[in-house]
Design a protein around this motif. Structure first.
Motif, PDB file in Angstrom:
ATOM      1  N   GLY A   1       8.819  41.010 -12.749  1.00 28.67           N
ATOM      2  CA  GLY A   1       8.886  42.400 -12.305  1.00 28.67           C
ATOM      3  C   GLY A   1       7.728  43.202 -12.840  1.00 28.67           C
ATOM      4  N   ASN A   2       7.350  42.960 -14.101  1.00 28.33           N
ATOM      5  CA  ASN A   2       6.216  43.673 -14.683  1.00 28.33           C
ATOM      6  C   ASN A   2       4.918  43.332 -13.967  1.00 28.33           C
ATOM      7  N   LEU A   3       4.755  42.061 -13.595  1.00 28.69           N
ATOM      8  CA  LEU A   3       3.536  41.651 -12.901  1.00 28.69           C
ATOM      9  C   LEU A   3       3.421  42.322 -11.542  1.00 28.69           C
ATOM     10  N   ILE A   4       4.523  42.340 -10.789  1.00 35.92           N
ATOM     11  CA  ILE A   4       4.471  42.866  -9.421  1.00 35.92           C
ATOM     12  C   ILE A   4       4.319  44.384  -9.409  1.00 35.92           C
ATOM     13  N   THR A   5       5.015  45.079 -10.300  1.00 40.10           N
ATOM     14  CA  THR A   5       5.032  46.550 -10.252  1.00 40.10           C
ATOM     15  C   THR A   5       4.190  47.198 -11.335  1.00 40.10           C
ATOM     16  N   ASN A   6       3.866  46.465 -12.404  1.00 43.48           N
ATOM     17  CA  ASN A   6       3.128  47.008 -13.552  1.00 43.48           C
ATOM     18  C   ASN A   6       3.810  48.250 -14.110  1.00 43.48           C
ATOM     19  N   ARG A   7       5.132  48.203 -14.187  1.00 49.56           N
ATOM     20  CA  ARG A   7       5.900  49.322 -14.726  1.00 49.56           C
ATOM     21  C   ARG A   7       7.002  48.763 -15.629  1.00 49.56           C
ATOM     22  N   PRO A   8       7.584  49.600 -16.483  1.00 47.34           N
ATOM     23  CA  PRO A   8       8.645  49.104 -17.373  1.00 47.34           C
ATOM     24  C   PRO A   8       9.894  48.724 -16.604  1.00 47.34           C
ATOM     25  N   ALA A   9      10.736  47.900 -17.247  1.00 56.08           N
ATOM     26  CA  ALA A   9      11.975  47.448 -16.607  1.00 56.08           C
ATOM     27  C   ALA A   9      12.883  48.622 -16.280  1.00 56.08           C
ATOM     28  N   VAL A  10      12.894  49.649 -17.139  1.00 52.50           N
ATOM     29  CA  VAL A  10      13.641  50.884 -16.912  1.00 52.50           C
ATOM     30  C   VAL A  10      12.694  52.034 -17.194  1.00 52.50           C
ATOM     31  N   SER A  11      12.605  52.990 -16.285  1.00 49.42           N
ATOM     32  CA  SER A  11      11.640  54.083 -16.442  1.00 49.42           C
ATOM     33  C   SER A  11      11.967  54.935 -17.661  1.00 49.42           C
ATOM     34  N   SER A  12      10.956  55.197 -18.482  1.00 50.00           N
ATOM     35  CA  SER A  12      11.146  55.994 -19.696  1.00 50.00           C
ATOM     36  C   SER A  12      11.350  57.471 -19.393  1.00 50.00           C
ATOM     37  N   SER A  13      11.082  57.896 -18.163  1.00 48.16           N
ATOM     38  CA  SER A  13      11.230  59.309 -17.823  1.00 48.16           C
ATOM     39  C   SER A  13      12.594  59.642 -17.225  1.00 48.16           C
ATOM     40  N   LEU A  14      13.487  58.654 -17.136  1.00 47.36           N
ATOM     41  CA  LEU A  14      14.850  58.939 -16.686  1.00 47.36           C
ATOM     42  C   LEU A  14      15.564  59.812 -17.714  1.00 47.36           C
ATOM     43  N   PRO A  15      16.587  60.577 -17.300  1.00 51.74           N
ATOM     44  CA  PRO A  15      17.341  61.389 -18.257  1.00 51.74           C
ATOM     45  C   PRO A  15      17.870  60.539 -19.407  1.00 51.74           C
ATOM     46  N   HIS A  16      17.841  61.108 -20.598  1.00 49.26           N
ATOM     47  CA  HIS A  16      18.216  60.354 -21.786  1.00 49.26           C
ATOM     48  C   HIS A  16      19.659  59.832 -21.688  1.00 49.26           C
TER      49      HIS A  16
ATOM     50  N   GLN B   1      -2.143  57.223 -10.187  1.00 52.03           N
ATOM     51  CA  GLN B   1      -0.763  56.967  -9.791  1.00 52.03           C
ATOM     52  C   GLN B   1      -0.491  55.471  -9.869  1.00 52.03           C
ATOM     53  N   GLY B   2       0.497  55.105 -10.659  1.00 52.16           N
ATOM     54  CA  GLY B   2       0.809  53.705 -10.863  1.00 52.16           C
ATOM     55  C   GLY B   2       0.319  53.151 -12.188  1.00 52.16           C
ATOM     56  N   ASP B   3      -0.372  53.987 -12.995  1.00 51.98           N
ATOM     57  CA  ASP B   3      -0.867  53.495 -14.282  1.00 51.98           C
ATOM     58  C   ASP B   3      -0.081  54.051 -15.463  1.00 51.98           C
ATOM     59  N   GLY B   4       1.089  54.641 -15.180  1.00 53.12           N
ATOM     60  CA  GLY B   4       1.930  55.162 -16.251  1.00 53.12           C
ATOM     61  C   GLY B   4       1.768  56.637 -16.511  1.00 53.12           C
ATOM     62  N   THR B   5       0.745  57.279 -15.920  1.00 55.48           N
ATOM     63  CA  THR B   5       0.499  58.701 -16.180  1.00 55.48           C
ATOM     64  C   THR B   5       1.676  59.561 -15.749  1.00 55.48           C
ATOM     65  N   VAL B   6       2.301  59.230 -14.627  1.00 54.73           N
ATOM     66  CA  VAL B   6       3.436  60.015 -14.132  1.00 54.73           C
ATOM     67  C   VAL B   6       4.562  60.033 -15.158  1.00 54.73           C
ATOM     68  N   ASP B   7       4.901  58.862 -15.696  1.00 50.93           N
ATOM     69  CA  ASP B   7       5.975  58.791 -16.695  1.00 50.93           C
ATOM     70  C   ASP B   7       5.581  59.488 -17.987  1.00 50.93           C
TER      71      ASP B   7
ATOM     72  N   TRP C   1       5.946  63.225 -17.374  1.00 48.88           N
ATOM     73  CA  TRP C   1       7.322  63.715 -17.255  1.00 48.88           C
ATOM     74  C   TRP C   1       8.045  63.678 -18.598  1.00 48.88           C
ATOM     75  N   VAL C   2       7.789  62.656 -19.404  1.00 48.63           N
ATOM     76  CA  VAL C   2       8.390  62.605 -20.737  1.00 48.63           C
ATOM     77  C   VAL C   2       7.943  63.810 -21.555  1.00 48.63           C
ATOM     78  N   ALA C   3       6.661  64.161 -21.476  1.00 50.79           N
ATOM     79  CA  ALA C   3       6.166  65.338 -22.189  1.00 50.79           C
ATOM     80  C   ALA C   3       6.804  66.618 -21.649  1.00 50.79           C
ATOM     81  N   LEU C   4       7.015  66.674 -20.326  1.00 47.31           N
ATOM     82  CA  LEU C   4       7.679  67.830 -19.722  1.00 47.31           C
ATOM     83  C   LEU C   4       9.110  67.942 -20.229  1.00 47.31           C
ATOM     84  N   HIS C   5       9.806  66.823 -20.298  1.00 49.76           N
ATOM     85  CA  HIS C   5      11.166  66.794 -20.848  1.00 49.76           C
ATOM     86  C   HIS C   5      11.172  67.324 -22.278  1.00 49.76           C
ATOM     87  N   ASP C   6      10.227  66.856 -23.088  1.00 48.99           N
ATOM     88  CA  ASP C   6      10.194  67.230 -24.504  1.00 48.99           C
ATOM     89  C   ASP C   6       9.900  68.713 -24.700  1.00 48.99           C
ATOM     90  N   GLU C   7       9.223  69.325 -23.740  1.00 51.35           N
ATOM     91  CA  GLU C   7       8.791  70.713 -23.905  1.00 51.35           C
ATOM     92  C   GLU C   7       9.714  71.703 -23.219  1.00 51.35           C
TER      93      GLU C   7
END
Length: 612
Positions: free
Chosen positions: A378-393, A495-501, A504-510
């Motif tokens: 999954g990481n190879l095909i999508t280059n993203r984490p198994a579960v998005s870190s920007s989902l609600p805690h 887009q697709g290199d982790g910047t979006v997540d 959003w994590v920084a937006l959540h924190d602030e």
């Protein structure tokens, strides 16, 4: 979510179906219905070929998600062939069309994934000791990756075999040969490279890059990589013990991390052995010759510990790490007990930082337990984490896919900073970011004039690679202004290199995450101090990003051509849930009365920022 028809097509294209075909199909169906809640599938009921296809399905990759994979492994675009004009006489000759096959057609997305055109390399650290069963599982995962075009260059390590001990060298060689035998058992061709492929000490007269990590303890020369390149050209997976040549040309055992760091730099510098101006012709020749670009695309660390534990998730692993802004904070919050349960987490994090500094910007590293090695597909095909870190805690805490063995994805990342005045914004760069992201022309004067009166803060990722603009919208019906997400933008190139997540994590924190333990991240803002506020924003109903917003919001409501989203302040929500106990929040609380209508009235009056 993949349609059910795709799974049927995959079953049809599988080369060997077992007698338990119906049970396997049920496993496919369960996976496709709900990846979040899919019950575990008994691997004993799945043949190796079907297990491989099932691993692809579990990646849940859409065409958009798989774009990075196709960019690296798919065919290069070919110029259109000129159409020759035929004489009128030849045009009238009827052409026999071949009969249409009754065989089911395979979904092009899946077919392209199963049949890659270009092969790339990954540096893999297999950090034992492992049992025979565990090593067998790891070898199967490496073979699956090879089928998808990613050829592993494996370096062996064994934490129980200390350097300098008697027979440590022969024990490491034995581990190397064990993995080679398991790779070949699963149908791969493997080559043990028992000679040293790196040399001790810094590289003489080599170009240095700006780095904030310790200098490499080893280096390679182009001639040292000949055995690796030879193995890859022959279709073999090189398996390497951690040996190096010292100044007396003796082969000695060193730390595997030093070998991997030296290989990351040496292989990146060697690359495809071509000059940049050769361009597409080089790619074509590489495809034709079966050559492999030595530049590492991934770093994979397979161990018994799993990822890097996170203080914000009760010791569960970090999902995605931004090395640029989070490394220091991770070290500061690393608990003493983890130094016993995750002894090599920090050293492996340092290894990732070293290797990614030499690898391409789109590369990533992944730390994964041997129990979750199948997630590497999954990481190879999508280059993203198994579960998005920007989902609600709260959703992350209750997600069945989040376990102590969930992998940690690591990226070089971007610096994150927060500004609070319009004068601190670089308008030229901000304008370029917004217009490229939204594909529209900005009404610059009106936009910034409005921000002078309403701006709360702006989160900026890197050199304006992404930004989140939050304003305070006055509301006479509520005790405080509405916290409104005016713009959330990321450059198409990021887009697709982790910047979006990361953004959003920084937006959540602030904003809505303030006061929650998971918000104390070094994002240049309040670092978790303060009271969270409900965050509100709107999006057009046809916005393709809405699916992503649905997953991250507390609620939404349709307003004509718009959808209104919001995220509840997490600290207050947690307090209310604790007060209600098992009663939950199934009905409207006192503090919720009237807020939706107030939000609707204000948000609908916010003027557009774009030229008509």
């Amino acid at each position: 979510m993949l349609p059910l028809s795709v799974s049927r097509q995959l079953v049809a294209c599988s080369s060997s179906l077992s007698a338990r075909r119906s049970q396997t199909f049920k496993a496919f169906y369960a996976t496709i219905r709900s990846l979040r809640e899919a019950p575990p599938v008994d691997v004993e009921d799945i043949t190796p070929d079907n297990d491989f296809i099932l691993s692809i399905l579990r990646a849940n990759a859409s065409s958009r998600d798989a774009k990075p994979y196709f960019a690296s492994f798919g065919p290069r675009p070919q110029p259109p062939r000129p159409v020759s004009s035929l004489p009128d006489r030849e045009k009238s000759i009827p052409i026999e069309t071949p009969p249409v096959s009754d065989q089911p057609k395979v979904n092009p997305l899946i077919a392209s994934i199963i049949d890659p055109v270009i092969r790339r390399t990954a540096l893999v650290k297999v950090q034992g000791p492992f049992t025979q069963t565990q090593l067998d599982s790891i070898a199967r995962g490496m073979v699956y990756l090879e089928k998808l075009g990613l050829v592993s260059v494996i370096v062996i390590e064994n934490d129980d075999i200390r350097r300098g001990e008697q027979d440590s060298r022969s024990a490491i060689i034995e581990d190397t040969m064990r993995l080679v035998s398991f790779l070949e058992k699963h149908g791969a061709r493997a080559r043990p490279v028992l000679g040293a492929v790196v040399r001790l000490g810094p590289k003489p007269d080599g170009p240095e890059i700006q780095q904030d990590f310790f200098p490499l303890e080893a280096h390679t020369l182009p001639s040292d990589l000949i055995p690796i390149r030879s193995a890859l050209r022959s279709g073999e997976i090189p398996v390497i013990p951690p040996f190096a040549l010292d100044s007396f040309c003796r082969s000695i055992r060193i730390d595997a991390n030093d070998v991997l760091g030296a290989l990351a730099r040496g292989m990146a510098e060697a690359g495809p052995q071509s000059s940049p101006q050769e361009g597409a012709s080089t790619d074509a020749s590489a495809e034709a010759s079966g050559d492999v670009d030595l530049t590492p695309l991934r770093l994979m660390i397979i161990n018994r510990e799993g990822g890097v534990p996170s203080y914000a998730r009760s010791g569960y692993p970090h999902l995605l790490i931004n090395l640029d802004s989070e490394s220091k904070h991770i070290h500061e919050t690393f608990q003493e007990s983890w130094r016993h349960t995750h002894k090599t987490a920090l050293s492996n994090l340092a290894l990732a930082k070293t290797c990614l500094a030499y690898m391409p910007p789109t590369s990533s590293a992944v730390m994964v337990s041997h129990r979750s090695q199948s997630s590497l597909i999954g990481n190879l095909i999508t280059n993203r984490p198994a579960v998005s870190s920007s989902l609600p805690h709260a959703l992350l805490q209750g997600n069945r896919k989040l376990t102590p063995h969930t992998p940690t994805l690591i990226r070089r990342g971007l610096a994150i900073r927060v500004v609070r005045t319009v004068d601190e914004i670089d308008r030229t760069k901000m304008n370029a970011l917004l217009e490229q992201s939204f594909g529209r022309s900005l009404e610059e004067v009106e936009f910034y004039n409005r921000l002078k009166h309403t701006l709360d803060f702006v989160i900026i990722a890197g050199d304006y690679a992404g930004a989140a603009i939050v304003t305070n919208e006055p509301c006479p019906n509520l005790s405080q202004p509405i916290s409104y997400l005016d713009k959330f933008a990321v450059l198409p190139s990021h887009q697709g290199d982790g910047t979006v997540d990361f953004l959003w994590v920084a937006l959540h924190d602030e904003s809505y995450g303030l006061g929650h333990p998971s918000s104390a991240n070094p994002n240049g803002g309040k670092e978790g101090q303060g009271e969270g506020r409900d965050l509100v924003w709107r999006s057009r109903v046809n916005n393709p990003v809405n699916k992503w917003y649905f997953e991250r919001s507390s609620g939404h409501v349709r307003l004509g051509d718009w959808v209104l989203f919001w995220c509840d302040a997490e600290k207050r929500l947690k307090t209310e849930q604790g007060r209600r106990g098992r009663g939950g929040l199934s009905y409207v609380e006192d503090w919720e009365v009237g807020r939706l209508s107030a939000w609707t009235d204000i948000v609908q009056k916010i003027p557009s920022s774009w030229r008509k």
